[in-house]
Design a protein around this motif. Structure first.
Motif, PDB file in Angstrom:
ATOM      1  N   UNK A  16       1.326  19.549   1.341  1.00 60.55           N
ATOM      2  CA  UNK A  16       0.099  18.756   1.306  1.00 60.55           C
ATOM      3  C   UNK A  16       0.289  17.383   1.964  1.00 60.55           C
ATOM      4  N   UNK A  17       1.365  17.241   2.724  1.00 65.29           N
ATOM      5  CA  UNK A  17       1.668  15.981   3.430  1.00 65.29           C
ATOM      6  C   UNK A  17       2.015  14.854   2.463  1.00 65.29           C
ATOM      7  N   UNK A  18       2.477  15.209   1.276  1.00 65.25           N
ATOM      8  CA  UNK A  18       2.972  14.209   0.341  1.00 65.25           C
ATOM      9  C   UNK A  18       4.483  14.065   0.494  1.00 65.25           C
ATOM     10  N   UNK A  19       5.091  13.232  -0.350  1.00 62.16           N
ATOM     11  CA  UNK A  19       6.530  13.038  -0.297  1.00 62.16           C
ATOM     12  C   UNK A  19       7.053  12.587  -1.658  1.00 62.16           C
ATOM     13  N   UNK A  20       8.339  12.761  -1.856  1.00 59.29           N
ATOM     14  CA  UNK A  20       9.006  12.272  -3.055  1.00 59.29           C
ATOM     15  C   UNK A  20       9.554  10.886  -2.740  1.00 59.29           C
ATOM     16  N   UNK A  21       9.272   9.925  -3.589  1.00 59.70           N
ATOM     17  CA  UNK A  21       9.723   8.560  -3.347  1.00 59.70           C
ATOM     18  C   UNK A  21      11.244   8.491  -3.426  1.00 59.70           C
ATOM     19  N   UNK A  22      11.844   7.814  -2.443  1.00 58.90           N
ATOM     20  CA  UNK A  22      13.295   7.628  -2.450  1.00 58.90           C
ATOM     21  C   UNK A  22      13.699   6.463  -3.343  1.00 58.90           C
ATOM     22  N   UNK A  23      12.844   5.431  -3.377  1.00 58.51           N
ATOM     23  CA  UNK A  23      13.152   4.231  -4.153  1.00 58.51           C
ATOM     24  C   UNK A  23      12.457   4.319  -5.511  1.00 58.51           C
ATOM     25  N   UNK A  24      13.213   4.677  -6.560  1.00 57.85           N
ATOM     26  CA  UNK A  24      12.632   4.815  -7.895  1.00 57.85           C
ATOM     27  C   UNK A  24      12.624   3.484  -8.649  1.00 57.85           C
ATOM     28  N   UNK A  25      13.088   2.420  -7.992  1.00 55.13           N
ATOM     29  CA  UNK A  25      13.040   1.077  -8.582  1.00 55.13           C
ATOM     30  C   UNK A  25      12.222   0.132  -7.725  1.00 55.13           C
ATOM     31  N   UNK A  26      11.253   0.663  -7.025  1.00 59.25           N
ATOM     32  CA  UNK A  26      10.443  -0.092  -6.076  1.00 59.25           C
ATOM     33  C   UNK A  26       9.590  -1.166  -6.747  1.00 59.25           C
ATOM     34  N   UNK A  27       9.383  -2.272  -6.040  1.00 64.05           N
ATOM     35  CA  UNK A  27       8.467  -3.337  -6.468  1.00 64.05           C
ATOM     36  C   UNK A  27       7.264  -3.312  -5.542  1.00 64.05           C
ATOM     37  N   UNK A  28       6.051  -3.292  -6.103  1.00 63.83           N
ATOM     38  CA  UNK A  28       4.872  -3.304  -5.242  1.00 63.83           C
ATOM     39  C   UNK A  28       3.721  -4.074  -5.872  1.00 63.83           C
ATOM     40  N   UNK A  29       2.723  -4.361  -5.065  1.00 66.35           N
ATOM     41  CA  UNK A  29       1.584  -5.216  -5.418  1.00 66.35           C
ATOM     42  C   UNK A  29       0.579  -4.460  -6.286  1.00 66.35           C
ATOM     43  N   UNK A  30       0.008  -5.160  -7.282  1.00 65.99           N
ATOM     44  CA  UNK A  30      -1.000  -4.559  -8.155  1.00 65.99           C
ATOM     45  C   UNK A  30      -2.150  -5.533  -8.379  1.00 65.99           C
ATOM     46  N   UNK A  31      -3.296  -4.978  -8.755  1.00 67.72           N
ATOM     47  CA  UNK A  31      -4.489  -5.768  -9.083  1.00 67.72           C
ATOM     48  C   UNK A  31      -4.930  -5.395 -10.495  1.00 67.72           C
ATOM     49  N   UNK A  32      -4.703  -6.262 -11.496  1.00 67.70           N
ATOM     50  CA  UNK A  32      -5.144  -5.980 -12.856  1.00 67.70           C
ATOM     51  C   UNK A  32      -6.586  -6.437 -13.094  1.00 67.70           C
ATOM     52  N   UNK A  33      -7.383  -5.601 -13.741  1.00 69.52           N
ATOM     53  CA  UNK A  33      -8.755  -5.922 -14.134  1.00 69.52           C
ATOM     54  C   UNK A  33      -8.815  -5.939 -15.657  1.00 69.52           C
ATOM     55  N   UNK A  34      -9.427  -6.973 -16.233  1.00 70.64           N
ATOM     56  CA  UNK A  34      -9.423  -7.134 -17.683  1.00 70.64           C
ATOM     57  C   UNK A  34     -10.827  -7.244 -18.261  1.00 70.64           C
TER      58      UNK A  34
END
Length: 230
Positions: free
Chosen positions: A154-172
Motif C-alpha cells: 500500500x506504499x507504506x513503510x515501517x519507521x526506522x527511527x522508533x525514538x523520533x521527535x516530531x512537531x505536534x499541534x495540541x487542541x484543548x
C-alpha cells in the motif's frame, strides 16, 4: 456583640461563596494532573493508557492565558496480529481563551461575580485553546509478517527511527474551577481538560501509512496561583 460577630461571619461566608468561582486574580499559576490517553493510529484497536502532566500559565487578562505544558504517557494499540506501545514525552506552548472574555465586566471580574448566577460564573471559565510543540517517541512494536507485507504493497513503510521527535499541534477544551478564596482572590483551581493532539508525522505507532496519527488525552488536575496580581 455576639450577634454582630455572627452577622459579620455570615457576610464573609456568603461573599466567599459568591466569588469562589472567579478566575485567578494572580497572573502566574502552576498545575499538575493525570488522566487517560487513546490513539488514532494504523493499529486501530485502542488500549486506554495512563499519562500525567505539569504546566505553568500566565494570565494576560482574567480570561486569556498563555502557558507551557509538559506531558509523559503511553499510547498502545493492536490489530492484524500486531501491536505497539509508545511511552512518549511531549511538550508545547499554548494559549487559551475563556468564554468570560465575551461576557460583561471582563475588566472587573470580582465585581461581575457578585451579580452573576452560579451557571454564568462556571460558564465564564470554560475555555478553548491551541498550541504548538514536540513529541518524542519511545516505540516498541511487534508486527505480523503478513501485515508488514501488506503495508509495503500500500506504499507504506515501517519507521526506522522508533525514538523520533516530531512537531505536534495540541487542541484543548476544558474548564478551570478556582477555589480557596483569599484576600487576593482564589488561589487554587480544579482543571478538567480534553487535549486532542494532531501530529505532522504518521509515526506514533512505528508504521507510516496514508494518514497522520493523532491521540487524545482526558485529564483532571489541580492548579495553584502564585504571585499577586497588581
Amino acid at each position: 456583640m455576639r450577634k454582630k460577630l455572627l452577622c459579620t461571619c455570615m457576610g464573609i461566608l456568603c461573599f466567599s461563596i459568591g466569588t469562589v468561582l472567579a478566575q485567578f486574580s494572580r497572573p502566574v499559576s502552576i498545575g499538575a494532573g493525570a488522566g487517560v490517553t487513546y490513539n488514532l493510529t494504523d493499529l486501530a484497536n485502542v488500549k486506554t493508557k495512563f499519562a500525567f502532566y505539569g504546566e505553568a500559565d500566565y494570565l494576560i487578562s482574567s480570561f486569556i492565558s498563555v502557558g507551557l505544558h509538559g506531558e509523559k504517557g503511553t499510547l498502545s494499540g493492536n490489530g492484524y496480529n500486531s501491536e505497539f506501545e509508545n511511552r512518549y514525552f511531549a511538550g508545547n506552548v499554548n494559549g487559551k481563551v475563556r468564554i468570560g472574555q465575551f461576557m460583561g465586566h471582563t475588566n472587573n471580574y470580582s465585581y461581575y461575580t457578585l451579580q452573576a448566577n452560579t451557571f454564568s460564573r462556571i460558564l465564564s471559565n470554560v475555555y478553548v485553546g491551541a498550541g504548538a510543540g514536540l513529541v518524542k517517541n519511545r516505540i516498541e512494536r511487534r508486527l505480523d509478517a503478513t501485515y508488514a507485507e501488506g503495508i509495503a504493497k500500500q506504499a507504506g513503510e515501517l519507521a526506522d527511527d522508533l525514538g523520533e521527535i516530531h512537531f505536534v499541534v495540541p487542541l484543548n477544551v476544558g474548564v478551570d474551577i478556582p477555589f480557596g478564596r483569599t484576600l487576593y482572590g482564589p488561589q487554587w483551581g480544579i482543571n478538567i481538560n480534553y487535549q486532542h493532539t494532531l501530529t505532522t508525522n504518521d509515526n506514533l505507532d512505528g508504521i507510516k501509512n496514508k494518514n497522520n496519527d493523532q491521540y487524545g488525552f482526558v485529564s483532571l488536575g489541580v492548579k495553584y496561583a502564585l504571585f499577586n496580581r497588581k
